[in-house]
Design a protein around this motif. Structure first.
Motif, PDB file in Angstrom:
ATOM      1  N   TYR A 380       9.745  84.223  -1.342  1.00 36.62           N
ATOM      2  CA  TYR A 380      11.007  83.498  -1.518  1.00 36.62           C
ATOM      3  C   TYR A 380      11.904  83.662  -0.306  1.00 36.62           C
ATOM      4  O   TYR A 380      12.462  82.688   0.211  1.00 36.62           O
ATOM      5  N   HIS A 381      12.065  84.879   0.178  1.00 35.10           N
ATOM      6  CA  HIS A 381      12.948  85.111   1.323  1.00 35.10           C
ATOM      7  C   HIS A 381      12.399  84.459   2.602  1.00 35.10           C
ATOM      8  O   HIS A 381      13.169  83.962   3.425  1.00 35.10           O
ATOM      9  N   THR A 382      11.082  84.435   2.745  1.00 34.26           N
ATOM     10  CA  THR A 382      10.495  83.753   3.900  1.00 34.26           C
ATOM     11  C   THR A 382      10.834  82.268   3.883  1.00 34.26           C
ATOM     12  O   THR A 382      11.227  81.691   4.906  1.00 34.26           O
ATOM     13  N   VAL A 383      10.694  81.645   2.723  1.00 29.61           N
ATOM     14  CA  VAL A 383      11.008  80.217   2.614  1.00 29.61           C
ATOM     15  C   VAL A 383      12.505  79.984   2.814  1.00 29.61           C
ATOM     16  O   VAL A 383      12.903  79.073   3.555  1.00 29.61           O
ATOM     17  N   ARG A 384      13.326  80.794   2.188  1.00 28.42           N
ATOM     18  CA  ARG A 384      14.774  80.604   2.299  1.00 28.42           C
ATOM     19  C   ARG A 384      15.270  80.772   3.733  1.00 28.42           C
ATOM     20  O   ARG A 384      16.176  80.077   4.182  1.00 28.42           O
ATOM     21  N   GLU A 385      14.659  81.676   4.464  1.00 26.86           N
ATOM     22  CA  GLU A 385      15.125  81.966   5.818  1.00 26.86           C
ATOM     23  C   GLU A 385      14.517  81.056   6.887  1.00 26.86           C
ATOM     24  O   GLU A 385      15.107  80.881   7.950  1.00 26.86           O
ATOM     25  N   LYS A 386      13.359  80.443   6.595  1.00 24.72           N
ATOM     26  CA  LYS A 386      12.660  79.700   7.648  1.00 24.72           C
ATOM     27  C   LYS A 386      12.174  78.312   7.260  1.00 24.72           C
ATOM     28  O   LYS A 386      11.882  77.509   8.155  1.00 24.72           O
ATOM     29  N   HIS A 387      12.060  78.017   5.970  1.00 26.57           N
ATOM     30  CA  HIS A 387      11.298  76.831   5.581  1.00 26.57           C
ATOM     31  C   HIS A 387      11.986  75.975   4.518  1.00 26.57           C
ATOM     32  O   HIS A 387      11.334  75.449   3.617  1.00 26.57           O
ATOM     33  N   THR A 388      13.290  75.825   4.619  1.00 25.64           N
ATOM     34  CA  THR A 388      13.991  74.949   3.680  1.00 25.64           C
ATOM     35  C   THR A 388      13.970  73.511   4.182  1.00 25.64           C
ATOM     36  O   THR A 388      13.634  73.236   5.343  1.00 25.64           O
ATOM     37  N   CYS A 389      14.376  72.595   3.318  1.00 26.85           N
ATOM     38  CA  CYS A 389      14.501  71.194   3.730  1.00 26.85           C
ATOM     39  C   CYS A 389      15.508  71.061   4.871  1.00 26.85           C
ATOM     40  O   CYS A 389      15.344  70.220   5.763  1.00 26.85           O
ATOM     41  N   LEU A 390      16.554  71.879   4.841  1.00 23.68           N
ATOM     42  CA  LEU A 390      17.534  71.843   5.925  1.00 23.68           C
ATOM     43  C   LEU A 390      16.897  72.250   7.251  1.00 23.68           C
ATOM     44  O   LEU A 390      17.166  71.620   8.288  1.00 23.68           O
ATOM     45  N   HIS A 391      16.056  73.280   7.242  1.00 19.79           N
ATOM     46  CA  HIS A 391      15.336  73.647   8.468  1.00 19.79           C
ATOM     47  C   HIS A 391      14.528  72.462   8.993  1.00 19.79           C
ATOM     48  O   HIS A 391      14.504  72.200  10.205  1.00 19.79           O
ATOM     49  N   ARG A 392      13.864  71.749   8.092  1.00 20.56           N
ATOM     50  CA  ARG A 392      13.020  70.628   8.534  1.00 20.56           C
ATOM     51  C   ARG A 392      13.862  69.478   9.088  1.00 20.56           C
ATOM     52  O   ARG A 392      13.491  68.855  10.092  1.00 20.56           O
ATOM     53  N   VAL A 393      14.989  69.195   8.447  1.00 21.30           N
ATOM     54  CA  VAL A 393      15.843  68.118   8.934  1.00 21.30           C
ATOM     55  C   VAL A 393      16.410  68.471  10.306  1.00 21.30           C
ATOM     56  O   VAL A 393      16.478  67.616  11.204  1.00 21.30           O
ATOM     57  N   ILE A 394      16.801  69.706  10.507  1.00 22.41           N
ATOM     58  CA  ILE A 394      17.302  70.130  11.822  1.00 22.41           C
ATOM     59  C   ILE A 394      16.218  69.977  12.879  1.00 22.41           C
ATOM     60  O   ILE A 394      16.484  69.501  13.996  1.00 22.41           O
ATOM     61  N   THR A 395      14.987  70.340  12.543  1.00 26.61           N
ATOM     62  CA  THR A 395      13.873  70.168  13.485  1.00 26.61           C
ATOM     63  C   THR A 395      13.668  68.690  13.814  1.00 26.61           C
ATOM     64  O   THR A 395      13.454  68.319  14.981  1.00 26.61           O
ATOM     65  N   MET A 396      13.724  67.833  12.806  1.00 28.20           N
ATOM     66  CA  MET A 396      13.581  66.394  13.051  1.00 28.20           C
ATOM     67  C   MET A 396      14.673  65.896  13.985  1.00 28.20           C
ATOM     68  O   MET A 396      14.407  65.165  14.948  1.00 28.20           O
ATOM     69  N   LEU A 397      15.908  66.285  13.718  1.00 26.75           N
ATOM     70  CA  LEU A 397      17.027  65.819  14.539  1.00 26.75           C
ATOM     71  C   LEU A 397      16.910  66.324  15.968  1.00 26.75           C
ATOM     72  O   LEU A 397      17.193  65.583  16.931  1.00 26.75           O
ATOM     73  N   ASN A 398      16.492  67.569  16.148  1.00 30.67           N
ATOM     74  CA  ASN A 398      16.320  68.106  17.501  1.00 30.67           C
ATOM     75  C   ASN A 398      15.189  67.411  18.245  1.00 30.67           C
ATOM     76  O   ASN A 398      15.204  67.332  19.477  1.00 30.67           O
ATOM     77  N   THR A 399      14.219  66.916  17.499  1.00 31.46           N
ATOM     78  CA  THR A 399      13.105  66.177  18.105  1.00 31.46           C
ATOM     79  C   THR A 399      13.519  64.758  18.459  1.00 31.46           C
ATOM     80  O   THR A 399      13.209  64.245  19.533  1.00 31.46           O
ATOM     81  N   VAL A 400      14.257  64.126  17.544  1.00 34.85           N
ATOM     82  CA  VAL A 400      14.683  62.746  17.764  1.00 34.85           C
ATOM     83  C   VAL A 400      15.763  62.665  18.852  1.00 34.85           C
ATOM     84  O   VAL A 400      15.765  61.752  19.667  1.00 34.85           O
ATOM     85  N   PHE A 401      16.637  63.662  18.863  1.00 33.69           N
ATOM     86  CA  PHE A 401      17.734  63.693  19.850  1.00 33.69           C
ATOM     87  C   PHE A 401      17.672  65.000  20.635  1.00 33.69           C
ATOM     88  O   PHE A 401      18.482  65.912  20.431  1.00 33.69           O
TER      89      PHE A 401
END
Length: 405
Positions: A380-401
């Protein structure tokens, strides 16, 4: 900034929308398809184009890839960002994936490798994630009477938490696997059955599409009214369709039925599904459950949550893995090649490679509650700290922009 979010009713949409909104984007929904599944194609195109011209979004977003959205965005010179959450996805072989407006994110690395070279600067690999904040709103009230540390959970607190020993939430694919109904010759069916049995014995190797002979692909085309391709496909997709939509679904059906039946011989197994369960024995079957309300409670109240990845997902981690961990559940899953990239086996999750190992580990974890709870908490803590939907959206935005160097 405005984002135009095309919605069709995917269970993943609310979490990604929430992540965008938390980053101060204004999410404008285009959701006619939710209520009008058979909407006319021209009307669908005109509505989306009008929304783009009216709202002037920084990009259009969708869960999964839609060729017509890519075409509209290409013509109107606006970015199209999408996150693929399914596999197989035939639309990814449309010639529109070459459009320069695309920013396509795929969760299965093998799926990514199949099409990446068609548009290298616009197609990316990105795992799925979980919305732990959403799940906490449901789990926290359930856990409020329990001690803070799982290692301290004793007596009545333990008894109050658990409802299920081993549980599985998901389809058996009995309603999606049309293979058994196809009018194939005895030879063709025998060949296909042998190929599937070989695949079932090789969980770490995906051989179906590469091993599928042309005569068998043609037999599927002749026998299946629903066998379809794309008018603008970048390659011949016949083998892909036969391997994934017909054989892949059938293999998934057989694997899930056999696995649940085998476990049910020794352990209490609870299944939550909307599929036909008549082929199951010694399995306690329940109706399907709501994703956003009932599912997290079952994950949390199960001693062991089982994941059996559908076969067309070759290397990636399905949504179930992320959500079980995000709901603080213990997960025992079939091994997937990408698991070690994100999770530590034995600390966040545990895996099995065959039925014998699954039975052995099921018995072990049912008998060793402290170990099981510690793994669930760490996961649970691994997912909360590294693998949330917010983490993925930030990665997408950093890739797109990407930031300027």
């Amino acid at each position: 900034m405005n984002i135009l979010f095309h919605r069709y009713g995917s269970i993943c949409e609310p979490d990604i929308m929430e992540a965008f909104q938390s980053l101060n984007f204004t999410v404008i929904e285009e959701d006619l398809e939710i209520s009008q599944k058979s909407i006319d194609g021209e009307k669908r195109v005109s509505i989306l184009a009008e929304k783009i011209l009216t709202e002037n979004p920084v990009f259009v977003f969708s869960i999964n890839y839609f060729p017509y959205i890519s075409e509209i965005c290409q013509r109107l010179h606006v970015l199209y960002v999408c996150l693929s959450v399914d596999c197989p996805v035939l639309e990814l072989f449309s010639a529109t994936i070459r459009n320069s407006c695309n920013r396509i994110f795929l969760f299965d690395y093998n799926q990514y490798l199949q099409i990446h070279e068609e548009n290298p600067g616009c197609i990316f690999h990105l795992p799925l994630g979980s919305n732990t904040d959403r799940w906490n709103n449901i789990i926290d009230p359930l856990a409020e009477t329990e001690p803070d540390s799982p290692s301290c959970l004793t007596g009545s607190a333990k008894d109050k938490r658990w409802k299920y020993d081993v549980s599985f939430i998901g389809s058996l694919y009995t309603e999606k696997a049309s293979y058994a109904k196809l009018p194939l010759s005895d030879f063709d069916r025998g060949f296909a059955d042998g190929l599937m049995e070989a695949q079932l014995k090789l969980p770490a190797l995906s051989l179906i599409e590469a091993a599928l002979p042309d005569f068998l692909t043609q037999a599927f085309k002749n026998a299946a009214p629903g066998f379809h391709g794309l008018p603008d496909a970048i390659q011949n997709t016949d083998a892909y369709v036969a391997a994934n939509y017909f054989l892949g679904m059938r293999i998934s059906e057989l694997e899930r039925i056999r696995t649940l039946n085998a476990l049910g011989e020794t352990f209490r197994v609870d299944l939550f599904t909307r599929s036909d369960t008549s082929s199951l024995k010694n399995v306690h079957c329940h109706d399907g459950v709501s994703t956003h309300r009932q599912m997290p409670e079952i994950f949390y109240r199960s001693k062991i949550n089982l994941n059996i990845t559908m076969r067309p997902i070759q290397t990636g981690l399905p949504q179930r893995i992320w959500d079980v961990l995000g709901c603080r559940g213990f997960l025992l899953t079939n091994y997937q090649a990408e698991i070690p990239d994100y999770l530590e086996i034995g600390s966040d999750v545990d895996c099995f490679e065959n039925l014998a190992e699954l039975k052995e580990k099921t018995a072990f974890y049912l008998a060793h509650e402290d170990i099981r709870l510690a793994i669930a908490e760490h996961g649970y803590h691994t997912v909360r700290e590294k693998h949330t939907c917010l983490h993925r959206v930030i990665t997408m935005l950093n890739t797109v922009f990407p930031a300027n160097p």
